[in-house]
Design an enzyme around this catalytic site. Structure first.
Site, PDB file in Angstrom:
ATOM      1  N   GLN A 137       0.941  -1.652   6.759  1.00  7.67           N
ATOM      2  CA  GLN A 137       0.087  -0.581   7.019  1.00  7.67           C
ATOM      3  C   GLN A 137      -0.392  -0.361   5.636  1.00  7.67           C
ATOM      4  O   GLN A 137      -0.638   0.940   5.438  1.00  7.67           O
ATOM      5  CB  GLN A 137       1.158   0.465   7.612  1.00  7.67           C
ATOM      6  CG  GLN A 137       1.280   0.305   9.105  1.00  7.67           C
ATOM      7  CD  GLN A 137      -0.167   0.283   9.869  1.00  7.67           C
ATOM      8  OE1 GLN A 137      -1.107   0.837   9.296  1.00  7.67           O
ATOM      9  NE2 GLN A 137      -0.306  -0.331  11.134  1.00  7.67           N
ATOM     10  N   SER A 138      -0.678  -1.229   4.652  1.00  9.39           N
ATOM     11  CA  SER A 138      -1.473  -0.805   3.607  1.00  9.39           C
ATOM     12  C   SER A 138      -2.412  -0.191   3.537  1.00  9.39           C
ATOM     13  O   SER A 138      -3.632  -0.726   4.113  1.00  9.39           O
ATOM     14  CB  SER A 138      -1.594  -2.292   2.968  1.00  9.39           C
ATOM     15  OG  SER A 138      -2.328  -1.992   1.554  1.00  9.39           O
ATOM     16  N   ASN A 139      -2.641   1.000   2.780  1.00  7.44           N
ATOM     17  CA  ASN A 139      -3.922   1.588   2.806  1.00  7.44           C
ATOM     18  C   ASN A 139      -4.678   0.895   1.963  1.00  7.44           C
ATOM     19  O   ASN A 139      -6.209   0.898   2.186  1.00  7.44           O
ATOM     20  CB  ASN A 139      -3.708   3.037   2.266  1.00  7.44           C
ATOM     21  CG  ASN A 139      -2.648   4.030   3.101  1.00  7.44           C
ATOM     22  OD1 ASN A 139      -3.043   4.008   4.281  1.00  7.44           O
ATOM     23  ND2 ASN A 139      -1.685   4.564   2.622  1.00  7.44           N
ATOM     24  N   GLY A 145       1.617  -4.065   2.229  1.00 11.64           N
ATOM     25  CA  GLY A 145       2.623  -4.243   3.245  1.00 11.64           C
ATOM     26  C   GLY A 145       1.572  -3.917   4.563  1.00 11.64           C
ATOM     27  O   GLY A 145       0.479  -3.750   4.522  1.00 11.64           O
ATOM     28  N   ALA A 204      -5.207  -2.290   1.651  1.00 11.87           N
ATOM     29  CA  ALA A 204      -5.762  -3.246   2.385  1.00 11.87           C
ATOM     30  C   ALA A 204      -7.089  -2.949   3.193  1.00 11.87           C
ATOM     31  O   ALA A 204      -8.088  -3.430   3.166  1.00 11.87           O
ATOM     32  CB  ALA A 204      -4.615  -4.020   3.245  1.00 11.87           C
TER      33      ALA A 204
END
Ligand SMILES: *Cc1c(COP(=O)(O)O)cnc(C)c1O
Length: 343
Positions: free
Chosen positions: A84-86, A82, A88
């Site tokens: 705000q992917s942690n 997503g 990523a």
């Protein structure tokens, strides 16, 4: 399939190759004021402290995924999440640390008008990751899109690219939480042989699968409770059991994957993935002010809200209750506007 007997076998677990990224072991800390308030003994396993940029549960999984990428001589990694992917951000940070390139596919409402860098996406860009914005429809095809993008990058002739699945939640990545189960067992051992409860947020299932595998392989009696932050119980029971099956097959492990025995609380998804309710944000504030521990609105704050709501309703759980803090702090900043009224 055999059932592991109580107590662990003498043979060490057959961990795949691993690269050190996380600061381990993470502390297992008492939460004395929260425990007094709810009348239960609650400890916090601080997996938010695996690092600063390398904060959170994805880092443990990436120790195995990225060791494989390095072992295969890849020049870069491709993954998705997503906006705000942690996961990523952790992948971008780990790649930079290891001298790998990083291509991220991030889901947004409208890929034509991407959001300004903030929170995790600010860090992704600072860390040198390339970002491709994709729509929800494209994200639904991520299983095929990831290898396509890897092949496209490879066609540039600079070397091969390794695909890390969403959340690093495959059999390989879940070894990170097999290792965490082993780490936690050593920390709980001085408290005696009784079962504890371990409560954690579930987003793509790799953390849950690794903990279940670790507890089975080590003969640990703990009750594992996953609080899902998207989808529902049957979806995650299937997904987690699927990862356990893959682990059993790929590494020849004596694991039982019985979906109906995987405990998932589905009542705390709230308004949906990455959407907050005031009661969830108030829980984040409560823990911050009582214990100096910050949880995040997308995952750990929802798991915390689920746990405390159940305790208030009188649900009994074996104690101590270990709240596994899976990280996510950078996801707090894009929510500043929603949190401000509570300050
Ligand atoms: C990804 C994530 C989770 C969920 O872990 P899964 O292994 O994907 O189920 C929980 N908390 C945080 C902060 C995360 O980033």
């Amino acid at each position: 399939m055999t059932t592991p007997s109580a107590g662990r076998s003498a043979a060490p677990l057959p961990y795949p190759r691993r690269v050190t990224l996380a600061l381990r072991p993470t502390p297992l800390q008492p939460l004395p004021r929260l425990s007094a308030r709810v009348g239960r003994r609650i400890l916090c396993k601080r997996d938010d402290l695996t690092g600063a940029l390398l904060s959170g549960n994805k880092v443990r999984k990436l120790e195995f995924s990225l060791a494989e990428a390095l072992g295969r001589g890849c020049v870069g990694v491709v993954t998705c999440g997503g906006v705000q992917s942690n996961h990523a951000r952790a992948t971008a940070a780990a790649a930079a640390r290891l001298g790998l390139r990083c291509q991220l596919l991030l889901r947004v409402d409208d890929p034509e008008t991407p959001p300004a860098p903030e929170g995790n996406t600010l860090l992704d860009r600072l860390l040198g990751a390339e970002v491709r914005w994709i729509s929800a429809a494209q994200y639904a095809e991520r299983q095929s899109l990831l290898p396509e993008v890897a092949a496209e990058l490879q066609a540039r002739g600079e070397g091969s690219w390794f695909v890390v699945p969403e959340g690093a939640s495959d059999a390989l990545g879940s070894w990170g939480y097999v290792a965490c189960a082993e780490e936690l067992a050593a920390q709980l051992a001085p408290l005696g042989p009784d079962p504890a409860t371990v409560v954690f947020a579930v987003g793509s299932g790799g953390t849950a699968a690794g903990l279940h595998a670790g507890c089975q392989l080590l003969g640990l009696p703990h009750r594992l409770v996953g609080v899902c932050v998207t989808d529902d119980r049957p979806t995650f029971q299937r997904r987690i059991a699927g990862i356990l099956d893959d682990l059993a097959d790929q590494y020849d492990l004596p694991l039982r994957a019985e979906p109906e025995r995987i405990e998932i609380w589905q009542e705390y998804v709230g308004r949906g993935y990455a959407l907050s309710r005031p009661e969830e944000l108030r829980r984040i504030r409560e823990l911050a002010r009582l214990e100096g521990v910050i949880t995040d609105p997308v995952y750990s704050g929802k798991a915390l809200h689920g746990l405390l709501s159940e305790l208030e309703r009188g649900t009994t759980l074996p104690e101590p209750i270990v709240f596994l803090h899976t990280g996510g702090i950078y996801g707090l900043f894009p929510k500043a506007g929603e949190i401000a009224p509570l300050l």
